[in-house]
Design a protein around this motif. Structure first.
Motif, PDB file in Angstrom:
ATOM      1  N   GLY A 117       0.773  -1.226   0.000  1.00 59.54           N
ATOM      2  CA  GLY A 117       0.000   0.000   0.000  1.00 59.54           C
ATOM      3  C   GLY A 117       0.803   1.275   0.000  1.00 59.54           C
ATOM      4  N   LYS A 118       2.124   1.133  -0.117  1.00 59.88           N
ATOM      5  CA  LYS A 118       2.979   2.323  -0.095  1.00 59.88           C
ATOM      6  C   LYS A 118       3.794   2.425  -1.380  1.00 59.88           C
ATOM      7  N   GLU A 119       4.351   3.604  -1.609  1.00 57.15           N
ATOM      8  CA  GLU A 119       5.195   3.799  -2.772  1.00 57.15           C
ATOM      9  C   GLU A 119       6.588   3.222  -2.522  1.00 57.15           C
ATOM     10  N   ARG A 120       7.270   2.929  -3.617  1.00 59.35           N
ATOM     11  CA  ARG A 120       8.641   2.453  -3.511  1.00 59.35           C
ATOM     12  C   ARG A 120       9.509   3.557  -2.917  1.00 59.35           C
ATOM     13  N   GLU A 121      10.400   3.174  -1.996  1.00 59.68           N
ATOM     14  CA  GLU A 121      11.247   4.170  -1.348  1.00 59.68           C
ATOM     15  C   GLU A 121      12.711   3.742  -1.364  1.00 59.68           C
ATOM     16  N   PHE A 122      13.556   4.717  -1.351  1.00 56.19           N
ATOM     17  CA  PHE A 122      15.001   4.510  -1.337  1.00 56.19           C
ATOM     18  C   PHE A 122      15.448   3.920  -0.001  1.00 56.19           C
TER      19      PHE A 122
END
Length: 125
Positions: free
Chosen positions: A41-46
């Motif tokens: 449910g979340k965006e891809r993150e670094f």
């Protein structure tokens, strides 16, 4: 260029895992390598990046001091050692590669042309 991530699994909070990204079709020393993650449910993150051989390493604030990115140019692999894991670290982890990433862009997924298939890390009790 092919990237193959492995090493994911289930671990209890406070535990450790070591992810590996096996690479082929590239000269690893000339590529900036990175790990990203995407939780449900979340965006891809670094997560972390290692600039071309001899370059700098960079970490997301949320993992700094707990995760370590390293590369073995002779074995064409990039590793992510994850210690003191927290439930918030649960995600699919992806390795990424690109030759032309400038310093100011290492944290952006759009900077990377090549991606592995992802490996799931689950942190829970």
């Amino acid at each position: 260029v092919q990237l193959q991530a492995s090493g994911g699994g289930w671990v209890q909070p406070g535990g450790s895992l070591r992810l590996s990204c096996a690479t082929s079709g590239l000269t690893l020393s000339t590529y900036t390598m990175a790990w990203f993650r995407q939780a449900p449910g979340k965006e891809r993150e670094f997560v972390a990046a290692s600039r071309r051989s001899g370059g700098s390493t960079h970490y997301a604030d949320s993992v700094k001091g707990r995760f370590t990115i390293s590369r073995d140019n002779a074995k064409n692999t990039v590793n992510l050692q994850m210690n003191s894991l927290e439930p918030e670290d649960t995600a699919v982890y992806y390795c990424a590669a690109d030759r032309g990433v400038i310093l100011s862009s290492v944290r952006f997924s759009d900077s990377y042309d090549h991606w592995g298939q992802g490996t799931l890390v689950t942190v829970s009790s």
